[in-house]
Design a protein around this motif. Structure first.
Motif, PDB file in Angstrom:
ATOM      1  N   SER A   1      -9.319  -5.342   7.052  1.00 35.29           N
ATOM      2  CA  SER A   1     -10.097  -4.796   5.950  1.00 35.29           C
ATOM      3  C   SER A   1      -9.232  -4.444   4.744  1.00 35.29           C
ATOM      4  O   SER A   1      -9.689  -4.504   3.607  1.00 35.29           O
ATOM      5  N   GLN A   2      -7.964  -4.090   4.980  1.00 38.60           N
ATOM      6  CA  GLN A   2      -7.125  -3.616   3.879  1.00 38.60           C
ATOM      7  C   GLN A   2      -5.888  -4.469   3.634  1.00 38.60           C
ATOM      8  O   GLN A   2      -5.085  -4.139   2.746  1.00 38.60           O
TER       9      GLN A   2
ATOM     10  N   GLN B   1     -13.260   9.200  -0.442  1.00 39.26           N
ATOM     11  CA  GLN B   1     -13.526   8.592   0.873  1.00 39.26           C
ATOM     12  C   GLN B   1     -14.977   8.091   0.957  1.00 39.26           C
ATOM     13  O   GLN B   1     -15.910   8.857   0.763  1.00 39.26           O
TER      14      GLN B   1
ATOM     15  N   GLN C   1       7.200   2.720   6.171  1.00 35.02           N
ATOM     16  CA  GLN C   1       7.927   2.568   4.901  1.00 35.02           C
ATOM     17  C   GLN C   1       9.398   2.950   5.076  1.00 35.02           C
ATOM     18  O   GLN C   1       9.757   3.571   6.058  1.00 35.02           O
TER      19      GLN C   1
ATOM     20  N   ARG D   1      -8.213   9.004  -3.730  1.00 34.10           N
ATOM     21  CA  ARG D   1      -9.414   8.165  -3.678  1.00 34.10           C
ATOM     22  C   ARG D   1     -10.551   8.911  -3.003  1.00 34.10           C
ATOM     23  O   ARG D   1     -10.302   9.769  -2.141  1.00 34.10           O
TER      24      ARG D   1
ATOM     25  N   GLN E   1     -15.413  17.804  -0.666  1.00 31.24           N
ATOM     26  CA  GLN E   1     -14.256  18.451  -1.299  1.00 31.24           C
ATOM     27  C   GLN E   1     -14.206  18.182  -2.801  1.00 31.24           C
ATOM     28  O   GLN E   1     -13.347  18.739  -3.496  1.00 31.24           O
TER      29      GLN E   1
ATOM     30  N   PHE F   1      -8.361   1.818  -2.029  1.00 32.16           N
ATOM     31  CA  PHE F   1      -6.990   1.897  -1.524  1.00 32.16           C
ATOM     32  C   PHE F   1      -6.088   0.910  -2.262  1.00 32.16           C
ATOM     33  O   PHE F   1      -4.959   1.238  -2.640  1.00 32.16           O
TER      34      PHE F   1
ATOM     35  N   GLY G   1     -15.558   2.578  -0.452  1.00 29.70           N
ATOM     36  CA  GLY G   1     -14.277   3.082   0.051  1.00 29.70           C
ATOM     37  C   GLY G   1     -13.274   2.009   0.423  1.00 29.70           C
ATOM     38  O   GLY G   1     -12.141   2.315   0.775  1.00 29.70           O
ATOM     39  N   ARG G   2     -13.659   0.741   0.331  1.00 34.49           N
ATOM     40  CA  ARG G   2     -12.746  -0.322   0.768  1.00 34.49           C
ATOM     41  C   ARG G   2     -11.760  -0.741  -0.316  1.00 34.49           C
ATOM     42  O   ARG G   2     -10.611  -1.065  -0.033  1.00 34.49           O
TER      43      ARG G   2
ATOM     44  N   ASP H   1       3.634  -0.988   5.290  1.00 42.63           N
ATOM     45  CA  ASP H   1       2.774  -0.037   4.579  1.00 42.63           C
ATOM     46  C   ASP H   1       2.753   1.316   5.291  1.00 42.63           C
ATOM     47  O   ASP H   1       2.666   2.367   4.648  1.00 42.63           O
TER      48      ASP H   1
ATOM     49  N   ARG I   1       0.834  -1.201   0.000  1.00 44.14           N
ATOM     50  CA  ARG I   1       0.000   0.000   0.000  1.00 44.14           C
ATOM     51  C   ARG I   1       0.873   1.256   0.000  1.00 44.14           C
ATOM     52  O   ARG I   1       1.962   1.253   0.589  1.00 44.14           O
ATOM     53  N   VAL I   2       0.361   2.253  -0.659  1.00 40.18           N
ATOM     54  CA  VAL I   2       1.066   3.542  -0.689  1.00 40.18           C
ATOM     55  C   VAL I   2       0.131   4.610  -0.116  1.00 40.18           C
ATOM     56  O   VAL I   2      -1.074   4.405   0.005  1.00 40.18           O
ATOM     57  N   ALA I   3       0.743   5.736   0.193  1.00 39.24           N
ATOM     58  CA  ALA I   3      -0.042   6.824   0.784  1.00 39.24           C
ATOM     59  C   ALA I   3      -0.890   7.502  -0.295  1.00 39.24           C
ATOM     60  O   ALA I   3      -0.429   8.402  -0.985  1.00 39.24           O
ATOM     61  N   ALA I   4      -2.093   7.011  -0.468  1.00 38.89           N
ATOM     62  CA  ALA I   4      -3.016   7.628  -1.431  1.00 38.89           C
ATOM     63  C   ALA I   4      -4.044   8.423  -0.634  1.00 38.89           C
ATOM     64  O   ALA I   4      -4.851   7.845   0.079  1.00 38.89           O
ATOM     65  N   GLN I   5      -3.964   9.713  -0.761  1.00 42.57           N
ATOM     66  CA  GLN I   5      -4.795  10.606   0.047  1.00 42.57           C
ATOM     67  C   GLN I   5      -6.286  10.431  -0.277  1.00 42.57           C
ATOM     68  O   GLN I   5      -6.650  10.219  -1.438  1.00 42.57           O
ATOM     69  N   ALA I   6      -7.093  10.501   0.761  1.00 36.22           N
ATOM     70  CA  ALA I   6      -8.548  10.409   0.568  1.00 36.22           C
ATOM     71  C   ALA I   6      -9.142  11.806   0.428  1.00 36.22           C
ATOM     72  O   ALA I   6      -8.738  12.731   1.127  1.00 36.22           O
ATOM     73  N   ILE I   7     -10.099  11.919  -0.472  1.00 31.58           N
ATOM     74  CA  ILE I   7     -10.811  13.187  -0.682  1.00 31.58           C
ATOM     75  C   ILE I   7     -12.231  13.006  -0.168  1.00 31.58           C
ATOM     76  O   ILE I   7     -12.883  12.011  -0.486  1.00 31.58           O
ATOM     77  N   GLN I   8     -12.698  13.951   0.602  1.00 28.59           N
ATOM     78  CA  GLN I   8     -14.083  13.849   1.093  1.00 28.59           C
ATOM     79  C   GLN I   8     -15.053  14.261  -0.012  1.00 28.59           C
ATOM     80  O   GLN I   8     -14.693  15.042  -0.904  1.00 28.59           O
TER      81      GLN I   8
ATOM     82  N   ARG J   1      -1.298  11.001   5.991  1.00 24.06           N
ATOM     83  CA  ARG J   1      -0.744  10.713   4.651  1.00 24.06           C
ATOM     84  C   ARG J   1      -1.813  10.011   3.814  1.00 24.06           C
ATOM     85  O   ARG J   1      -1.879  10.192   2.603  1.00 24.06           O
ATOM     86  N   CYS J   2      -2.618   9.197   4.444  1.00 25.49           N
ATOM     87  CA  CYS J   2      -3.720   8.528   3.720  1.00 25.49           C
ATOM     88  C   CYS J   2      -5.079   9.130   4.104  1.00 25.49           C
ATOM     89  O   CYS J   2      -5.921   9.343   3.252  1.00 25.49           O
ATOM     90  N   HIS J   3      -5.258   9.349   5.401  1.00 30.58           N
ATOM     91  CA  HIS J   3      -6.562   9.843   5.864  1.00 30.58           C
ATOM     92  C   HIS J   3      -6.645  11.347   5.662  1.00 30.58           C
ATOM     93  O   HIS J   3      -5.669  12.062   5.857  1.00 30.58           O
ATOM     94  N   ASN J   4      -7.848  11.765   5.309  1.00 30.74           N
ATOM     95  CA  ASN J   4      -8.021  13.172   4.966  1.00 30.74           C
ATOM     96  C   ASN J   4      -7.780  14.083   6.165  1.00 30.74           C
ATOM     97  O   ASN J   4      -8.405  13.902   7.207  1.00 30.74           O
TER      98      ASN J   4
END
Lengths: 282, 615
Positions: B100-101, A271, B110, A269, A191, A253, A249-250, B107, A181-188, B132-135
């Motif tokens: 779940s993930q 959210q 890193q 992604r 937003q 990611f 949302g699952r 992860d 997994r990489v840091a993929a920011q979530a957009i609300q 970094r992932c969560h808004n």
């Protein structure tokens, strides 16, 4: 006054016009001669017995309604496994999710791929078939489920809570080729309009099934089902800022991480996926 | 002494000697690996990383043949962080990121070969990692997150509420899961907001937490009704912990209606004046609550001061009388059963007796199900609730009993109207109201009170009482006040949304106080004053069964209600009141049910006093 009617004891529907007139189907308890009375009591007892038995037998039939998939929880499956019952577990999700993590011994048969229907003919009739999906909801109209139901096996089930519940129960999974997994920011959802204005070359990637996409999607979104993403990702332009949209949302990611591994630099992604979008705009 | 010192130095030296070679071996192995794995991450950063004291083979196990490994024929085994970080791994197995993930350690952690301890405070480092992932809009830019970023060490970072490696869920997939999480989050909020040190440092008050516990939400949560209680995060909407003056806050006046409506689907806009932390802020509502509370306290203190004094003095006088009689050789036979063939006087009709039995059943149900909520913080509250079958069933029984009591009250009201206006005759109603058969107080009752107190102090004879004594009239009339207060407030608490169409939300706060204090008044009054006046007074102890049997002896009538006796004789009605004594079954029922009620009442009284004294 006593009313005698010979036709009354005939359980078959009255054929003669005159006899039909004289029958009152609800008053058999109170009319007729003595012999007829005893017969009618037998009828009543029979009806009563059937009525009572139907209550007791309901649970017996409830577990085996033909033509319908039933829900089953992890603990029940664990119980079946402990009793060495024959179970065939089918991962009906996507290749990416399946390679990422799946139940040991499960068979991968994606719901939206029209192949391997013959698989079920080889499944022993006394076996139970359990469908689950890794990250996306299992398609209720999955053609494979119909094939499984018509194959005559003991029961066709859907795992409640999918793979997550399996893992919560502390049961093992296998990862054949995990996507780091990489840091993929979530957009609300709130937003989203702002993101569409400010993001560089924004592109919405909808990874839901074609059927779900056809039922409704975000304006401008392009459908790349997760089940086909590993073969279709090359069609996505590299220079766009991507926003992955899924069901809840699952799965986004995993898809975002996969695309970043494939060289896409700006991947974000939505959210909560389309569920959150529908809630937010309701 | 020198011997011990010598031994200690020796052991430390030995340990150091064993550590040095270990270090040397690790460094040698690492150097060997770095001959091929010469990337900057390994060559330049690994030695100074948090894992720098380990050899490469500490994690990358299974390389037993370096030639085959170099040739690419033999890979190392998959890295298992759990082999060292056992506790963390055990917690992470059920973490939502894993379940779940399918996330693993690397992860989040890193660039594992370059990981160093952050030079930032841990709370800020955690927050930066999560967003970094969560808004960041969700948390980092709001309330707690903003304070963490500003360097407030008391403010909650992500892991303070969600834990670090054991996050079981965020919002819960099922209502049960969501409720469990809500309960857990509320407990975590309290861990800081109920801490006087933390709140003092941050110019806050523990009153926010304390007053929440006093509300219906807080109380039902404490007895375990987690699915029907609003926890902190339900109103403060998770991460949105902004001040209510902030327009983005869920508690801002513009947003409050929507926030409340999430659960209270049927409600008027004026419902929002309900105070979820009553008394925490000294505003307009606070004054109204204060007045209501003072009123109820005055009522409680006044009632108990009079009746407990009355009870004590009565007991003293009756006890002394009994002792005197015993000494004089009069042996009372109060515990002997009444003879079946004995002629007795009818005092209560069958309807009245059935009503009293129903009243007892509903009253005990209300006390048994309501007081665990009133004293939800006590050790016995949850036990009592579970006896009823859990918080939901206890609530159901409470409401059913309330409806039974309401029906009894309405029927009594109807009987009272029929008594005052027989065949709808208005004429003479004042006479009937003040007559000896009426339960309404009159001038004689005031005189009786005065004479009774004189009797208590041996200053005069006991007053001659009629059909209804002044304390019985008080019992009856108190129900009219009590039922209005407790019934109305109870319905307000049962249907708060519906009542918001009639009254503003803060009235629900008043209703909470009135319902709670009136319940206390009723229960303690019944279990002390009523029990004493009718059963525990020495000449009736242990039980006066006539409310169950409907009859009492002529002797008892003459002694307890001489005026009624004289009246009946003068009016020639005494013979018509004579009945055969109660049957065996009636006496058995009266004894068993009556005594069981007495014992249960005294037990509940004990629980109430326990709560009052020790909580």
């Amino acid at each position: 006054m006593k009313k005698i009617n010979a036709d009354f004891f005939d359980l078959s529907f009255p054929r003669r016009r005159e006899s039909r007139k004289s029958i009152n189907a609800w008053d058999f308890r109170f009319h007729g001669n003595d012999d007829g009375d005893s017969f009618r009591y037998q009828q009543a007892a029979l009806f009563f017995a059937v009525f009572v038995l139907s209550f007791f037998c309901t649970p017996c039939f409830a577990g085996a309604q033909p033509g319908q998939i039933q829900s089953v929880n992890v603990q029940t499956i664990k119980g079946w496994m402990d009793q060495s019952e024959k179970i065939t577990i089918i991962d009906g999700g996507s290749v990416l999710a399946c390679m990422d993590a799946r139940i040991p011994g499960s068979v991968y048969l994606p719901c939206d791929e029209d192949k391997d229907r013959s698989f079920f003919s080889a499944v022993p009739k006394e076996s139970k078939i359990v469908f689950y999906s890794g990250l996306q909801p299992l398609d209720a109209d999955c053609a494979l489920i119909s094939s499984a139901l018509s194959s005559g096996v003991k029961g066709v089930y859907r795992l409640e809570g999918g793979l997550a519940e399996w893992r919560k129960a502390g049961l093992p999974v296998v990862s054949e080729k995990r996507t780091p997994r990489v840091a993929a920011q979530a957009i609300q959802v709130k937003q989203l309009p702002e993101w569409q204005k400010t993001a560089k070359n924004p592109l919405l990637i909808d990874i839901r099934s074609p059927k779900a996409f056809a039922a409704g999607h975000l304006d401008g979104a392009v459908n790349f089902p997760l089940s086909r993403l590993h073969v279709q990702y090359a069609d996505i332009p590299l220079d766009r800022t991507l926003l992955i949209v899924d069901d809840d949302g699952r799965a986004a990611f995993l898809a975002a991480s996969y695309l970043v591994r494939k060289g896409f630099l700006n991947v974000q992604r939505l959210q909560g996926g389309m569920s959150a979008y529908q809630r937010g705009t309701r | 002494m020198s011997k011990i010192l010598f031994r200690t130095i020796f052991i430390l030296a030995a340990l150091w000697m064993t550590w040095i070679p270990t270090q040397a071996v690790a460094q040698a192995q690492t150097a060997k690996c770095q001959t091929c794995h010469s990337d900057s991450a390994y060559a330049d950063h690994f030695a100074s990383s948090v894992h720098g004291n380990n050899a490469c083979t500490s994690c990358h196990t299974g390389i037993d043949n370096i030639s085959r490994h170099s040739a690419g024929e033999k890979k190392s085994n998959p890295v298992r962080c759990a082999s060292c970080h056992k506790e963390t791994a055990a917690a992470f197995i059920k973490d939502v990121h894993a379940t779940s993930q399918n996330m693993t350690c690397v992860d989040c952690h890193q660039k594992i070969h370059m990981v160093t301890k952050s030079d930032k405070p841990a709370k800020i480092a955690v927050q930066e990692k999560c967003v970094r992932c969560h808004n960041p809009e969700d948390f980092a830019l709001m309330g707690h997150g903003k304070a963490v970023a500003a360097g407030n060490a008391d403010s909650a970072t992500c892991t303070d509420c969600h834990r670090l490696h054991g996050i079981t869920g965020m919002s819960g997939a099922t209502p049960k899961e969501a409720a469990l999480l809500s309960e857990a989050y509320t407990a975590r909020c309290k861990s800081c907001h109920a801490d006087s040190g933390v709140t003092k440092r941050n110019n806050l008050s523990t009153a926010i937490s304390d007053t929440y516990d006093q509300t219906y939400h807080g109380k039902v949560l404490q007895v375990g009704n987690i699915e029907r209680a609003a926890g902190c995060a339900d109103c403060h909407t998770g991460h949105n912990t902004l001040k209510s003056s902030d327009p983005h806050s869920a508690l801002h006046p513009d947003n409050l209606y929507g926030s409340c409506k999430t659960c209270h689907t049927t409600m008027h806009k004026r419902f929002v004046s309900f105070e979820a932390h009553p008394g925490a802020v000294k505003g307009k509502t606070y004054r109204a609550l204060h007045i209501a509370e003072v009123f109820m306290i005055v009522l409680l203190v006044g009632t108990f001061a009079f009746f407990w004094l009355h009870t004590f003095l009565w007991w003293r006088r009756a006890y002394l009388d009994k002792c005197r009689k015993r000494k004089a050789g009069f042996i009372e036979d109060s515990l002997a059963p009444e003879c079946l063939d004995e002629k007795q006087i009818q005092r209560f009709s069958v309807t009245q007796r059935v009503m009293h039995v129903l009243l007892i059943l509903s009253f005990f149900t209300l006390v048994g199900t309501g007081f665990p909520i009133k004293y939800s913080e006590t050790a016995w509250a949850k036990v009592l609730v579970n006896i009823w079958g859990g918080p939901y069933m206890a609530g159901l029984f409470h409401r059913i009993a309330a409806l039974v009591l309401c029906a009894l009250f309405l029927y009594t009201l109807w009987l009272s109207i029929r008594f005052l206006f027989p065949k709808w005759q208005l004429r003479g109603w004042i006479g009937r109201l003040l007559s000896p058969d009426s339960l309404f107080p009159n001038l004689k009752d005031l005189q009786d009170i005065k004479r009774m107190f004189l009797w208590f102090f041996n200053k005069g004879p006991m007053p001659k009482l009629d059909r209804w004594t002044y304390w019985e009239k008080f019992d009856f009339l108190a129900v009219f006040w009590g039922m209005t207060a407790i019934g109305l407030s109870g319905f307000m608490l049962w249907f708060p949304g519906l009542f918001s169409y009639i009254v503003p939300g803060w009235v629900i706060n008043i209703a909470t106080i009135v319902h709670s204090e009136e319940a206390f008044l009723a229960a303690v009054f019944i279990f002390t004053v009523h029990f004493f006046n009718n059963h525990i007074v020495p000449n009736k102890f242990p039980l006066e069964p006539n409310i169950f049997t409907g009859r009492y002896t002529l002797e008892a009538m003459r002694e307890e209600r001489p005026l009624e006796y004289e009246r009946m004789v003068t009016e020639g009605k005494l013979e018509s009141l004579k009945r055969v004594g109660p049957g065996l079954w009636a006496q058995l029922f009266a004894s068993v049910f009556g005594l069981a009620s007495l014992v249960l009442g005294l037990f509940l009284l004990g629980l109430i006093f326990w709560a009052v004294l020790f909580y």
